[in-house]
Design a protein around this motif. Structure first.
Motif, PDB file in Angstrom:
ATOM      1  N   SER A  60      40.998  37.894  34.591  1.00  0.00           N
ATOM      2  CA  SER A  60      40.527  37.963  33.263  1.00  0.00           C
ATOM      3  C   SER A  60      41.500  37.755  32.181  1.00  0.00           C
ATOM      4  N   ALA A  61      42.941  37.849  32.467  1.00  0.00           N
ATOM      5  CA  ALA A  61      43.846  37.716  31.644  1.00  0.00           C
ATOM      6  C   ALA A  61      44.525  36.216  31.531  1.00  0.00           C
ATOM      7  N   LEU A  62      43.962  35.343  32.422  1.00  0.00           N
ATOM      8  CA  LEU A  62      44.279  34.026  32.775  1.00  0.00           C
ATOM      9  C   LEU A  62      43.792  32.903  32.167  1.00  0.00           C
ATOM     10  N   ASP A  63      44.258  31.824  31.797  1.00  0.00           N
ATOM     11  CA  ASP A  63      43.558  30.682  30.993  1.00  0.00           C
ATOM     12  C   ASP A  63      42.655  30.097  32.324  1.00  0.00           C
ATOM     13  N   VAL A  64      41.557  29.550  31.641  1.00  0.00           N
ATOM     14  CA  VAL A  64      40.587  29.038  32.591  1.00  0.00           C
ATOM     15  C   VAL A  64      40.965  28.116  33.812  1.00  0.00           C
ATOM     16  N   SER A  65      41.704  27.179  33.585  1.00  0.00           N
ATOM     17  CA  SER A  65      42.167  26.260  34.587  1.00  0.00           C
ATOM     18  C   SER A  65      42.863  27.151  35.697  1.00  0.00           C
ATOM     19  N   VAL A  66      43.850  28.183  35.560  1.00  0.00           N
ATOM     20  CA  VAL A  66      44.656  29.071  36.276  1.00  0.00           C
ATOM     21  C   VAL A  66      43.785  29.862  36.918  1.00  0.00           C
ATOM     22  N   GLN A  67      42.766  30.662  36.156  1.00  0.00           N
ATOM     23  CA  GLN A  67      41.774  31.245  36.787  1.00  0.00           C
ATOM     24  C   GLN A  67      40.853  30.713  37.916  1.00  0.00           C
ATOM     25  N   ALA A  68      40.781  29.552  37.702  1.00  0.00           N
ATOM     26  CA  ALA A  68      39.859  28.727  38.796  1.00  0.00           C
ATOM     27  C   ALA A  68      40.678  28.577  40.117  1.00  0.00           C
ATOM     28  N   GLN A  69      42.124  28.309  39.742  1.00  0.00           N
ATOM     29  CA  GLN A  69      43.225  28.149  41.041  1.00  0.00           C
ATOM     30  C   GLN A  69      43.260  29.595  41.629  1.00  0.00           C
ATOM     31  N   VAL A  70      43.378  30.703  40.970  1.00  0.00           N
ATOM     32  CA  VAL A  70      43.631  32.187  41.619  1.00  0.00           C
ATOM     33  C   VAL A  70      42.207  32.368  42.249  1.00  0.00           C
ATOM     34  N   LEU A  71      41.027  32.107  41.728  1.00  0.00           N
ATOM     35  CA  LEU A  71      39.814  32.557  42.542  1.00  0.00           C
ATOM     36  C   LEU A  71      39.784  31.834  43.517  1.00  0.00           C
ATOM     37  N   ARG A  72      40.025  30.381  43.750  1.00  0.00           N
ATOM     38  CA  ARG A  72      40.136  29.501  44.872  1.00  0.00           C
ATOM     39  C   ARG A  72      40.996  30.226  45.966  1.00  0.00           C
ATOM     40  N   LEU A  73      42.283  30.631  45.641  1.00  0.00           N
ATOM     41  CA  LEU A  73      43.111  30.951  46.599  1.00  0.00           C
ATOM     42  C   LEU A  73      42.668  32.346  47.191  1.00  0.00           C
ATOM     43  N   LEU A  74      42.007  33.457  46.419  1.00  0.00           N
ATOM     44  CA  LEU A  74      41.449  34.535  46.635  1.00  0.00           C
ATOM     45  C   LEU A  74      40.260  34.339  47.999  1.00  0.00           C
ATOM     46  N   GLN A  75      39.337  33.495  47.595  1.00  0.00           N
ATOM     47  CA  GLN A  75      38.362  32.790  48.587  1.00  0.00           C
ATOM     48  C   GLN A  75      38.872  32.536  49.719  1.00  0.00           C
ATOM     49  N   ASP A  76      39.968  31.573  49.880  1.00  0.00           N
ATOM     50  CA  ASP A  76      40.553  31.021  50.873  1.00  0.00           C
ATOM     51  C   ASP A  76      41.095  32.194  51.723  1.00  0.00           C
ATOM     52  N   LEU A  77      41.807  33.009  51.169  1.00  0.00           N
ATOM     53  CA  LEU A  77      42.581  34.079  51.807  1.00  0.00           C
ATOM     54  C   LEU A  77      41.576  34.892  52.721  1.00  0.00           C
ATOM     55  N   ARG A  78      40.341  35.278  51.731  1.00  0.00           N
ATOM     56  CA  ARG A  78      39.431  36.373  52.324  1.00  0.00           C
ATOM     57  C   ARG A  78      38.824  35.572  53.647  1.00  0.00           C
ATOM     58  N   VAL A  79      38.934  34.245  53.775  1.00  0.00           N
ATOM     59  CA  VAL A  79      38.216  33.653  55.052  1.00  0.00           C
ATOM     60  C   VAL A  79      39.409  33.651  56.193  1.00  0.00           C
ATOM     61  N   ARG A  80      40.427  33.128  55.619  1.00  0.00           N
ATOM     62  CA  ARG A  80      41.708  33.404  56.652  1.00  0.00           C
ATOM     63  C   ARG A  80      42.167  34.398  57.101  1.00  0.00           C
ATOM     64  N   LEU A  81      42.119  35.679  56.382  1.00  0.00           N
ATOM     65  CA  LEU A  81      42.799  36.908  56.996  1.00  0.00           C
ATOM     66  C   LEU A  81      41.614  37.865  57.325  1.00  0.00           C
ATOM     67  N   GLY A  82      40.317  37.298  57.195  1.00  0.00           N
ATOM     68  CA  GLY A  82      39.067  38.296  57.374  1.00  0.00           C
ATOM     69  C   GLY A  82      39.014  39.387  56.418  1.00  0.00           C
ATOM     70  N   LEU A  83      39.609  39.394  55.204  1.00  0.00           N
ATOM     71  CA  LEU A  83      39.572  40.421  54.345  1.00  0.00           C
ATOM     72  C   LEU A  83      38.157  40.673  53.793  1.00  0.00           C
ATOM     73  N   SER A  84      37.921  42.137  53.515  1.00  0.00           N
ATOM     74  CA  SER A  84      36.879  42.268  52.472  1.00  0.00           C
ATOM     75  C   SER A  84      37.046  42.672  51.194  1.00  0.00           C
ATOM     76  N   LEU A  85      36.403  42.322  50.121  1.00  0.00           N
ATOM     77  CA  LEU A  85      36.992  42.343  48.878  1.00  0.00           C
ATOM     78  C   LEU A  85      35.719  43.440  47.810  1.00  0.00           C
ATOM     79  N   VAL A  86      36.420  44.183  47.010  1.00  0.00           N
ATOM     80  CA  VAL A  86      35.713  44.858  45.857  1.00  0.00           C
ATOM     81  C   VAL A  86      36.118  43.903  44.717  1.00  0.00           C
ATOM     82  N   PHE A  87      35.403  43.374  43.888  1.00  0.00           N
ATOM     83  CA  PHE A  87      35.942  42.425  42.935  1.00  0.00           C
ATOM     84  C   PHE A  87      35.290  42.940  41.687  1.00  0.00           C
TER      85      PHE A  87
END
Lengths: 326, 277, 538
Positions: free
Chosen positions: C452-479
């Motif tokens: 929420s403190a990030l600009d929208v374009s950066v926000q999209a990148q970080v969200l994508r990274l988070l998604q990607d890591l969740r799948v790769r590392l088998g994480l469960s997320l509370v968001f």
């Protein structure tokens, strides 16, 4: 009502502080070599009489255990009995009461001088920040801060009393002149000019620095931008919006500095031979009159608490956010 | 570090302060070399004006002692008392403030009560009481000055800790499973320290002023060459030979000014946000 | 009346020499017609706020206009005298700011501050002024206007303060209203009300509005025309419908593509086993009150019962004060709940002793909101990441080596480990925070408003990274998030919180498509430009 309740609570909260101070002081004095009786016997000259000493100790309750003495001490304080000064030969409370008005007068004069001049200089400096006025005022503040008050007092005496002969060098009033009414007021005022300047100097430096910093801080706040966007000119922005906000830290400082100022009056009253509380404290130390010293500590602590109470009231009037339960 | 030094040296007042302070330190260090004799011993005819006798560039006092020697040796006393008392006050203040600020709750309440008690008491008055009780040799005076000066640094440290305690990076350390002691000393303290270090200059300035005031009242150690002592002595001859009091007063003023300027310079250099304001 | 109210022509604003670029604004040209809302949109540093300040001639001291004209009713404000500008400010051009909390003087009543407008610009008498002030407060639909008149700013809510600011700005019926991110600091439901209010008043009074925002949702909601700014240049402008639906410039396209749609993507299958279970979690705060008097009890979290399936993302949405952040802190035990059970894979976390909890800490990790406050400024980035493993007994060299790997994992240069946090951008710092949390190889990651403190374009990148890591590392997320668009994009399940309670929860697609609780509906309705979305997110 809100303000009073708040200040009342603060006042109640300072009671434990007072008890803590007194207990600490009392225990500290237990460590001191010699007691009232020693001082008394010393005053009477000679003093080798062990029986008389024992008798006196019993009379003053000094033969009891330390906790019992402490309890006694508190009980007497509750009755506002500060004990007997062996040196002055009268109750400590009387001695202190005789000296208190001078100190209060000196302190209020010095405080008003420091506060208002500090305020004005701080505002002037902040208005033209980094300009030559600011540089001059800030430098002056630094020098004033670094000046030992007693030395400033002495130099002021040399210049204004000895060389220029404009003002008296010491004392509270012209003894034996028998002035009355306005003439006497003027005489006292003339005597207090130099002590006021001397005592107020360091506080002037502190206030002006705080006021300048506070002004600069407030000037960066959003509501100042709002005020400018409304079309206010700089003078009105300052007087209507900045000044009162910037004064809040100054007001807090008065409370914090009350004790320091009382301490400063010890030195200043000694320099100008003013018969005040500070000079009394000095004499008490020199003459090892610990009863009186302890009484002064008690009264000073009360005074500081009262000043802080008043400051709280003023602050709460200035700032509506106080006591709103945030 | 290099950037910090550059930022410091960019400010002329800070540089002036540093130079003045170095001069005073140099005076203190060279006192024995320039004035090997006891500065409190009789040196010549009393009350010679400065410049009247080339042997005594700053004149002699009412006991015939060399004022210049006393100024040089006095620099030692002032700096020593300043540094030692400040270390005591700031050290004590940091410990008390850190414990109160990090733990909060009853620890905070108890420690703040004590701090408040010390602040309610006029510090000079407390100093008088301490000297009255424990005597006035130089060690006692130094410790006493330190003992009356700790509340302000304690409050400052506490305030810093209070604001840092709930900062997200401290919470992050807790979620990593770090222990309290490690968080206090390794994570929070380094961030809380800079303002306290800067404030130490204020404590030092006040400590020097307190000791000189005590000495002026002749309640400090009479056996050391203290500037305050000399001013007190000069008071007896104030009306004519005012230079006896004036000279050591200037020395105190310059020292305190130097310490304040250095403190301000440090502050500005440590707070780049305020630079150029 | 014809012709634009305000016409900015080739405006240039020069920055001080030590800034990262020479000009804040370069050759900016904009026209605002009467009775029109022009949205200037851009990310941080685009110069959009500077444009507003330049029009008002309220630039910071070391910043100056060095080219162009600002024509207001034919008069060039760049050349106008300071006295003339003062007469125009407030009366001709009024302004509303971002932070309603700080934009009003805390020591003076709201009524007094509004009345000041009349006192400086008109010769009205006191009675007339107070009548007009009251009228204004009624007009902006502040609850209980008579009370608000005498209230101090701290006695009003954020939304009410912003209404008061709007009342003040519109006091003298200015021709132009400049609104600088006026709803950014507000909750989404309040934002919707304020936007509606501005639009309504603008239509009734025919005021021209220069509306500055970073949020394309807001643009879609309110704009007649749009100007997109980047690095001090206007890269595209035109009618709202054209810019939003057929953007010409690459930057505009990228920005719009980064705006997630509110409709959730196709649901993913969710595991049957729950890794994290919360049962009846309660946390109350007691504030103020001396000896029990006036004590106020805040129920921050009330009986929350939620499940997080293994490998899923559970979104917790709500407005400020809903208790969502407190709940997150309960899960990692930064906050001790009074009641309830939180089990991680069968272990009751709340029953653990402090020492045991420190051991268990590695299994649940947290990512924080503020990319600036969440990293110790005095530690090198690599050290920050290595710290966690070192606390749990990993030798330093090994931990530092791992840190470099993690840097690569979160898309940072592994060579950057010996830099300090302030040398990174906001998005990069958030990646460091993520690497720090991942260093302990947690099973559950609690992310508290991580973008929420990030600009929208950066926000999209970080969200994508988070998604990607969740799948790769088998994480469960509370968001945890306040932004329903973000929740729709990343979450499998969503829980809506209000006043400490979960009012509704379920699969995100269901909840957002057919909300059952009135509050959820209100939230969804409040999302600005809710029917607007960029290209479907990847």
């Amino acid at each position: 009502m809100r303000v009073l309740a708040l200040a009342g609570r603060r006042l109640a909260a300072s009671l434990p502080t007072l008890v803590l101070i007194l207990a600490g002081m009392f225990l500290l004095l237990q460590l001191a070599p010699g007691d009232t009786v020693d001082a008394l016997l010393g005053q009477m000259g000679g003093g080798g009489d062990a029986a008389l000493a024992a008798e006196l100790r019993r009379y003053y309750g000094l033969d009891l255990s330390v906790p019992a003495q402490l309890a006694n001490y508190f009980w007497r304080l509750v009755r506002l009995d500060l004990g007997f000064s062996a040196i002055y030969g009268k109750p400590v409370a009387t001695v202190i009461l005789e000296r208190l008005p001078t100190t209060l007068l000196l302190m209020s004069a010095a405080l008003s001088f420091a506060f208002f001049v500090g305020l004005v200089l701080g505002v002037l400096a902040a208005r033209r920040v980094n300009g030559w006025t600011d540089t001059l005022i800030s430098t002056l503040g630094l020098v004033f801060y670094a000046t030992p008050s007693f030395w400033f007092g002495l130099m002021a005496i040399v210049l204004f009393s000895v060389h220029l002969a404009w003002l008296p060098a010491g004392g509270f009033e012209e003894i034996g002149a028998g002035y009355t009414g306005l003439r006497r007021v003027l005489d006292i005022a003339a005597h207090l000019v130099l002590p006021t300047l001397t005592l107020g100097l360091i506080f002037l430096a502190i206030y002006l620095r705080i006021m300048r910093a506070s002004m600069l801080e407030v000037l960066t706040l959003d509501f100042v931008r709002t005020a400018r966007a409304k079309g206010l000119d700089e003078t009105r922005v300052l007087t209507r919006h900045v000044l009162r906000n910037a004064m809040l830290p100054m007001v807090t400082l008065i409370g914090l500095q009350a004790g320091t100022m009382l301490g400063g009056s010890v030195v200043v009253e000694s320099v100008f031979s003013l018969p005040g509380l500070g000079r009394l404290a000095y004499e008490a130390v020199v003459q090892r009159d610990l009863n009186t010293l302890l009484g002064i500590v008690f009264i000073s602590a009360l005074l500081v608490i009262v000043v802080n109470f008043l400051v709280d009231l003023v602050y709460a009037r200035l700032d509506p956010r106080i006591g709103a339960g945030r | 570090m290099k950037r910090f030094l550059l930022a410091y040296l960019k400010s002329p007042p800070a540089v002036i302060g540093l130079v003045l302070l170095l001069v005073i330190v140099a005076m203190a260090l060279s006192a024995d070399w320039f004035f090997p004799r006891d500065p409190l011993s009789l040196a010549g005819r009393p009350l010679q004006w400065p410049g009247a006798n080339p042997r005594f560039p700053l004149g002699t006092d009412n006991s015939g002692r060399d004022i210049a020697a006393q100024i040089f040796h006095g620099a030692r006393v002032s700096l020593l008392i300043g540094v030692v008392a400040t270390s005591i006050a700031v050290g004590l203040g940091i410990v008390v403030g850190a414990l109160a600020g990090y733990h909060g709750g009853w620890v905070d309440d108890a420690l703040m009560r004590v701090t408040e008690a010390f602040q309610t008491l006029p510090n000079f008055l407390l100093l008088l009481v301490l000297v009255a009780v424990f005597g006035s040799d130089i060690t006692t005076v130094t410790v006493a000055v330190g003992a009356v000066s700790w509340p302000a640094p304690a409050r400052l440290t506490r305030a810093e800790f209070l604001s840092l305690r709930n900062r997200e990076f401290v919470q992050a350390c807790r979620t990593l499973g770090m222990g309290d002691a490690r968080i206090i000393f390794r994570e929070v303290l380094p961030n809380a320290l800079p303002p306290v270090i800067v404030y130490a200059s204020v404590v030092m300035a006040v400590a020097i002023l307190l000791e000189s005031a005590l000495a002026f009242l002749r309640l400090s150690d009479p056996n050391v060459a203290s500037w305050g002592n000399l001013i007190g002595l000069g008071r007896d001859v104030l009306r004519v030979q005012w230079y006896v009091s004036a000279i050591p007063g200037v020395a105190i003023l310059v020292t305190v000014l130097a310490v304040s300027l250095v403190g301000q310079g440090l502050n500005d250099a440590l707070n780049p946000r305020l630079r150029g304001r | 009346m014809s012709g634009p109210v305000l016409s900015i022509r080739g405006l240039g604003v020069r920055l001080p020499r030590n800034a990262d670029r020479s000009h804040a604004l370069r050759d900016v040209s904009l026209d605002i017609q009467p009775n029109e809302i022009l949205c200037v949109v851009g990310e941080s540093g685009s110069g959009k706020s500077m444009t507003a300040s330049a029009v008002m001639r309220l630039l910071p001291a070391n910043v100056a206009i060095d080219a162009g004209q600002v024509l207001f009713g034919g008069e060039d404000l760049v050349q106008a005298s300071e006295a003339r500008m003062r007469a125009l400010r407030g009366a001709g051009i009024a302004m509303v700011f971002q932070e309603p909390m700080t934009a009003l003087n805390p020591l003076r009543t709201v009524g007094d501050q509004i009345a000041e407008m009349f006192r400086i610009h008109t010769r009205m008498d006191a009675a007339a002024i107070s009548a007009r002030t009251l009228g204004l407060l009624e007009e902006v639909r502040i609850p209980d206007p008579r009370l608000a008149l005498r209230a101090y700013p701290h006695e009003l809510s954020g939304g009410q303060r912003q209404r008061a600011m709007i009342a003040m700005a519109l006091a003298l019926d200015p021709k132009l209203l400049i609104a600088d991110e006026p709803t950014t600091a507000l909750d989404v439901t309040t934002q919707a009300q304020i936007l509606a209010l501005i639009k309504d008043l603008q239509r009734r009074k025919g005021t021209a509005v220069l509306f500055i925002t970073h949020d394309f949702g807001v643009v879609a909601e309110i704009a007649d025309r749009v100007a997109v700014m980047q690095h001090g240049l206007v890269v595209e402008q035109g009618p709202a419908s054209e810019v939003l639906h057929a953007p010409q410039h690459d930057y505009t396209r990228a920005l719009i593509a980064a705006v997630p749609a509110i409709g959730a993507p196709a649901p993913r299958p969710v595991s049957d086993t729950n890794i994290l279970q919360m049962r009846g979690v309660e946390k109350t705060y007691r504030t103020g009150g001396f000896l029990g008097r006036h004590a106020r009890v805040t129920h921050a979290v009330r009986g929350v019962t939620l499940d997080l399936p293994k490998g899923a993302t559970l979104g917790i949405v709500g407005e400020s004060g809903s208790g969502k952040s407190t709940l997150a802190r309960c899960i990692v035990r930064l906050v001790e709940p009074e009641r309830g059970v939180i089990t991680l894979d069968g272990t009751d976390l709340l029953k653990l002793r402090r020492r045991e909890m420190r051991q268990a800490a590695r299994r649940v990790q947290m990512v924080f909101q503020d990319p600036f406050a969440s990293l110790n400024p005095r530690r090198r980035a690599g050290e920050l990441v290595a710290q966690g493993p070192m606390v749990h007994g990993v030798p330093r060299a090994e931990a530092m080596r791992r840190a470099k790997e993690l840097f690569a994992l979160v898309g940072l240069d592994p060579a950057a480990t010996d830099r300090f946090p302030h040398e990174f951008s906001g998005g990069q710092r958030q990646r460091i925070g993520l690497a720090r949390a991942l260093a302990l190889e947690p099973e559950v990651l609690v992310a508290d408003e991580p973008v929420s403190a990030l600009d929208v374009s950066v926000q999209a990148q970080v969200l994508r990274l988070l998604q990607d890591l969740r799948v790769r590392l088998g994480l469960s997320l509370v968001f945890i998030t306040h932004d329903l668009r973000v929740a729709a994009q990343v979450c499998d399940l969503v829980a809506v919180m209000k006043d400490g309670e979960v009012v509704e929860h379920g699969p995100v697609a269901e909840v957002f498509r057919a909300p059952r609780h009135a509050y959820t509906r209100a939230l969804l309705d409040s999302v600005p430009g809710r029917h607007f979305a960029g290209a479907a997110p990847a």
